[in-house]
Scaffold this active site. Sequence first.
Site, PDB file in Angstrom:
ATOM      1  N   SER A 172       0.855  -1.190   0.000  1.00 47.85           N
ATOM      2  CA  SER A 172       0.000   0.000   0.000  1.00 47.85           C
ATOM      3  C   SER A 172       0.886   1.232   0.000  1.00 47.85           C
ATOM      4  O   SER A 172       2.039   1.199   0.458  1.00 47.85           O
ATOM      5  CB  SER A 172      -0.886   0.003   1.252  1.00 47.85           C
ATOM      6  OG  SER A 172      -1.558   1.232   1.406  1.00 47.85           O
ATOM      7  N   TYR A 213      -2.030  -0.242  10.790  1.00 45.68           N
ATOM      8  CA  TYR A 213      -2.144  -0.700   9.402  1.00 45.68           C
ATOM      9  C   TYR A 213      -0.899  -0.301   8.613  1.00 45.68           C
ATOM     10  O   TYR A 213      -0.319  -1.116   7.881  1.00 45.68           O
ATOM     11  CB  TYR A 213      -3.387  -0.095   8.758  1.00 45.68           C
ATOM     12  CG  TYR A 213      -3.525  -0.414   7.288  1.00 45.68           C
ATOM     13  CD1 TYR A 213      -3.851  -1.695   6.866  1.00 45.68           C
ATOM     14  CD2 TYR A 213      -3.328   0.561   6.317  1.00 45.68           C
ATOM     15  CE1 TYR A 213      -3.965  -2.002   5.519  1.00 45.68           C
ATOM     16  CE2 TYR A 213      -3.444   0.267   4.969  1.00 45.68           C
ATOM     17  CZ  TYR A 213      -3.762  -1.014   4.572  1.00 45.68           C
ATOM     18  OH  TYR A 213      -3.874  -1.313   3.237  1.00 45.68           O
TER      19      TYR A 213
END
Length: 264
Positions: free
Chosen positions: A144, A157
């Site tokens: 990501s 995260y």
Amino acid sequence: MNSRLKDRLVVITGASSGIGEKIARIVAESGGHLVLLARRKDRLKKLSDELQASHSISCTYYELDVSDLDAVSEVFTDITENFDRVDVLVNNAGFGIFRNAEEATFEEMQQMFKVNVFGLIAATKLVLPKMLAQREGHIINVASQAGKIATPKSSIYSATKHAVLGFTNSLRMEVADRGIFVTSVNPGPIETDFFNLADTSGDYVKNVQRWMLNPEAVAQKIVSVMLTNKREINMPVWMELGGLVYRLMPSLFEKVAGNLFRQK
């Protein structure tokens, strides 16, 4: 479409929805055979039946929660024993929960690391001996932009995606002269079910809707680089440029882009 995938075997985690499902469809259109892995067996069966009916390919599926390392070991041992080769592994399974660090529970912390990091590493370790014996293969890890640009309310995260990038970059060097390609995929927000859990308020999606990536476009890009020596896929380009500025001038970037970061 990717003609290199004709009669090759592609294994995809998180294949029951989102970009995992779309990757599977494009691989099937390209003539590649599939092993689909996810928790939702009913969706996997439906997708498998559809792809085999529509294309001259084989499509096997396994119910798998990648946070369960014993299950990962069992499933991937079965795959490596029952298929002559594994050409591509797409580590796509992952999830996030957007909370400030003090609000996140230990359970959420453990689950994000189990799925996003430990499951990904375990799956990779279990297919590598097969690929090394073939002296050919491709590991694609979906990370990501959060692994490059840390933002508020995504501390845990983001930490998992930093870990994925660290593992991916190190692995790439370890197998560079052994016939294995290793690619990281670093997308910004994608219009998928990911945010049903990550952003239960809906505020983040509302704020970034105009910038969200089309999952079909992300899947097309991933399939297009399969079995090529591509280091990274970064989408969208402007976010990757922002990441470059962030790495060069982090304090200035955080000051200038702070309000944008806080839109979760």
